[in-house]
Motif scaffolding. Structure first.
Motif, PDB file in Angstrom:
ATOM      1  N   ALA A  87       1.362  -0.961   0.241  1.00 53.26           N
ATOM      2  CA  ALA A  87      -0.189  -0.096  -0.035  1.00 53.26           C
ATOM      3  C   ALA A  87       0.790   1.408  -0.111  1.00 53.26           C
ATOM      4  CB  ALA A  87      -0.709   0.066   1.201  1.00 53.26           C
ATOM      5  N   TYR A  88       1.260   1.990   1.147  1.00 51.05           N
ATOM      6  CA  TYR A  88       1.607   3.443   1.505  1.00 51.05           C
ATOM      7  C   TYR A  88       2.482   2.901   0.522  1.00 51.05           C
ATOM      8  CZ  TYR A  88      -2.906   5.092   3.055  1.00 51.05           C
ATOM      9  OH  TYR A  88      -4.383   5.622   3.592  1.00 51.05           O
ATOM     10  N   GLY A  89       3.954   1.972   1.492  1.00 48.82           N
ATOM     11  CA  GLY A  89       4.774   2.305   1.379  1.00 48.82           C
ATOM     12  C   GLY A  89       5.511   1.101  -0.172  1.00 48.82           C
ATOM     13  N   CYS A  90       4.787   1.103  -0.710  1.00 47.91           N
ATOM     14  CA  CYS A  90       5.469  -0.257  -2.045  1.00 47.91           C
ATOM     15  C   CYS A  90       6.101   1.037  -2.849  1.00 47.91           C
ATOM     16  CB  CYS A  90       3.875  -0.838  -2.730  1.00 47.91           C
ATOM     17  SG  CYS A  90       3.328   0.800  -3.890  1.00 47.91           S
ATOM     18  N   GLU A  91       5.732   2.265  -2.990  1.00 48.18           N
ATOM     19  CA  GLU A  91       7.084   3.030  -4.273  1.00 48.18           C
ATOM     20  C   GLU A  91       8.154   3.282  -2.958  1.00 48.18           C
ATOM     21  OE1 GLU A  91       6.596   3.633  -7.123  1.00 48.18           O
ATOM     22  OE2 GLU A  91       4.582   2.423  -6.952  1.00 48.18           O
ATOM     23  N   LEU A  92       8.395   3.416  -1.707  1.00 50.16           N
ATOM     24  CA  LEU A  92       9.278   3.023  -1.604  1.00 50.16           C
ATOM     25  C   LEU A  92      10.069   2.036  -1.481  1.00 50.16           C
ATOM     26  CD1 LEU A  92      11.514   4.741   0.384  1.00 50.16           C
ATOM     27  CD2 LEU A  92      10.622   3.766   2.444  1.00 50.16           C
ATOM     28  N   ALA A  93       9.218   0.672  -1.367  1.00 47.63           N
ATOM     29  CA  ALA A  93      10.017  -0.330  -1.087  1.00 47.63           C
ATOM     30  C   ALA A  93      10.758  -0.884  -2.801  1.00 47.63           C
ATOM     31  CB  ALA A  93       8.451  -1.804  -0.524  1.00 47.63           C
ATOM     32  N   ARG A  94       9.877   0.246  -3.711  1.00 44.55           N
ATOM     33  CA  ARG A  94      10.389  -0.064  -5.473  1.00 44.55           C
ATOM     34  C   ARG A  94      11.535   0.246  -4.957  1.00 44.55           C
ATOM     35  NH1 ARG A  94       5.537   0.679  -7.855  1.00 44.55           N
ATOM     36  NH2 ARG A  94       5.265  -1.051  -7.776  1.00 44.55           N
ATOM     37  N   TYR A  95      11.703   1.390  -5.042  1.00 41.62           N
ATOM     38  CA  TYR A  95      12.810   2.056  -4.489  1.00 41.62           C
ATOM     39  C   TYR A  95      14.362   1.402  -4.446  1.00 41.62           C
ATOM     40  CZ  TYR A  95      15.717   6.217  -4.557  1.00 41.62           C
ATOM     41  OH  TYR A  95      17.441   7.155  -4.343  1.00 41.62           O
ATOM     42  N   LEU A  96      14.251   1.465  -3.196  1.00 35.74           N
ATOM     43  CA  LEU A  96      14.705   0.754  -1.607  1.00 35.74           C
ATOM     44  C   LEU A  96      15.596  -0.621  -2.851  1.00 35.74           C
ATOM     45  CD1 LEU A  96      13.187   1.237   1.538  1.00 35.74           C
ATOM     46  CD2 LEU A  96      15.379   1.886   0.176  1.00 35.74           C
ATOM     47  N   ARG A  97      14.761  -1.487  -3.039  1.00 33.39           N
ATOM     48  CA  ARG A  97      15.233  -2.417  -4.080  1.00 33.39           C
ATOM     49  C   ARG A  97      15.638  -2.300  -5.724  1.00 33.39           C
ATOM     50  NH1 ARG A  97       9.519  -5.532  -3.069  1.00 33.39           N
ATOM     51  NH2 ARG A  97      10.289  -6.279  -0.539  1.00 33.39           N
ATOM     52  N   GLN A  98      15.709  -1.457  -6.027  1.00 37.76           N
ATOM     53  CA  GLN A  98      16.291  -0.925  -7.150  1.00 37.76           C
ATOM     54  C   GLN A  98      17.736  -0.787  -6.818  1.00 37.76           C
ATOM     55  OE1 GLN A  98      13.777   1.857  -8.700  1.00 37.76           O
ATOM     56  NE2 GLN A  98      12.398   0.599  -9.979  1.00 37.76           N
ATOM     57  N   ASN A  99      17.725   0.050  -5.619  1.00 35.44           N
ATOM     58  CA  ASN A  99      19.126   1.013  -5.142  1.00 35.44           C
ATOM     59  C   ASN A  99      19.687  -0.303  -4.402  1.00 35.44           C
ATOM     60  OD1 ASN A  99      19.781   3.449  -5.902  1.00 35.44           O
ATOM     61  ND2 ASN A  99      16.982   3.260  -5.719  1.00 35.44           N
ATOM     62  N   GLN A 100      19.641  -1.654  -5.064  1.00 31.31           N
ATOM     63  CA  GLN A 100      20.078  -2.840  -3.537  1.00 31.31           C
ATOM     64  C   GLN A 100      20.428  -2.846  -2.665  1.00 31.31           C
ATOM     65  OE1 GLN A 100      21.645  -0.965  -6.307  1.00 31.31           O
ATOM     66  NE2 GLN A 100      21.064  -2.837  -7.896  1.00 31.31           N
ATOM     67  N   VAL A 101      18.858  -2.897  -1.898  1.00 27.48           N
ATOM     68  CA  VAL A 101      19.060  -2.858  -0.961  1.00 27.48           C
ATOM     69  C   VAL A 101      17.996  -3.825  -0.859  1.00 27.48           C
ATOM     70  CG1 VAL A 101      17.803  -1.060   1.136  1.00 27.48           C
ATOM     71  CG2 VAL A 101      18.643  -0.118  -0.260  1.00 27.48           C
ATOM     72  N   THR A 102      18.063  -4.714   0.788  1.00 25.01           N
ATOM     73  CA  THR A 102      17.133  -5.997   1.288  1.00 25.01           C
ATOM     74  C   THR A 102      15.938  -5.133   1.459  1.00 25.01           C
ATOM     75  OG1 THR A 102      18.728  -7.011   1.040  1.00 25.01           O
ATOM     76  CG2 THR A 102      16.781  -8.729   2.122  1.00 25.01           C
ATOM     77  N   VAL A 103      14.046  -5.434   1.075  1.00 24.52           N
ATOM     78  CA  VAL A 103      13.906  -5.371   1.198  1.00 24.52           C
ATOM     79  C   VAL A 103      12.683  -6.740   2.082  1.00 24.52           C
ATOM     80  CG1 VAL A 103      10.987  -3.820   2.029  1.00 24.52           C
ATOM     81  CG2 VAL A 103      13.097  -3.236   0.727  1.00 24.52           C
ATOM     82  N   PRO A 104      12.488  -7.315   3.387  1.00 21.29           N
ATOM     83  CA  PRO A 104      11.691  -8.503   3.201  1.00 21.29           C
ATOM     84  C   PRO A 104       9.637  -8.346   2.461  1.00 21.29           C
ATOM     85  CG  PRO A 104      12.490  -7.836   5.674  1.00 21.29           C
ATOM     86  CD  PRO A 104      13.001  -6.279   4.282  1.00 21.29           C
ATOM     87  N   SER A 105      10.033  -9.022   1.982  1.00 26.09           N
ATOM     88  CA  SER A 105       8.244  -8.883   2.208  1.00 26.09           C
ATOM     89  C   SER A 105       7.831  -9.410   3.152  1.00 26.09           C
ATOM     90  CB  SER A 105       8.056 -10.001   0.525  1.00 26.09           C
ATOM     91  OG  SER A 105       8.720 -10.110  -0.256  1.00 26.09           O
TER      92      SER A 105
END
Length: 106
Positions: A87-105
């Motif tokens: 929801a609200y965090g999906c764009e941030l999670a995508r951005y972090l993953r694109q920048n090689q940051v692990t974001v647990p599902s």
């Protein structure tokens, strides 16, 4: 004799995919983000769970960039937990993953 407090979790190295990253020279940190409509509240802790800092960032591309730079300024960022990755965090999670940051599902 260990220099770490009894029961403390000291991270001398972290397995990340097929490699091992030494953290002897830099503090290992983990981020957490409480996602909201207009801002994300971020916090960062060290490897033994000490709270280092908290700060709010706007939910904009520039805000995501500033949030990631801020988290990395505290040490070797190994992961970021983001509330509401669907929801609200999906764009941030995508951005972090694109920048090689692990974001647990979730």
């Amino acid at each position: 004799m260990s220099s770490h407090p009894t029961g403390a979790c000291h991270l001398s190295c972290i397995a990340r995919k097929d490699s091992v990253i030494s953290t002897a020279d830099e503090t290992v940190v983990v981020g957490g983000v409480d996602a909201h409509t207009d801002f994300h509240q971020a916090a960062v802790i060290d490897s033994i769970g000490r709270h280092l800092a908290t700060q709010a960032f706007p939910t904009t591309p520039d805000g995501y960039h500033r949030l990631l730079d801020w988290l990395r300024s505290h040490g070797d960022l190994i992961a970021v937990g983001v509330e509401g990755t669907g929801a609200y965090g999906c764009e941030l999670a995508r951005y972090l993953r694109q920048n090689q940051v692990t974001v647990p599902s979730r």
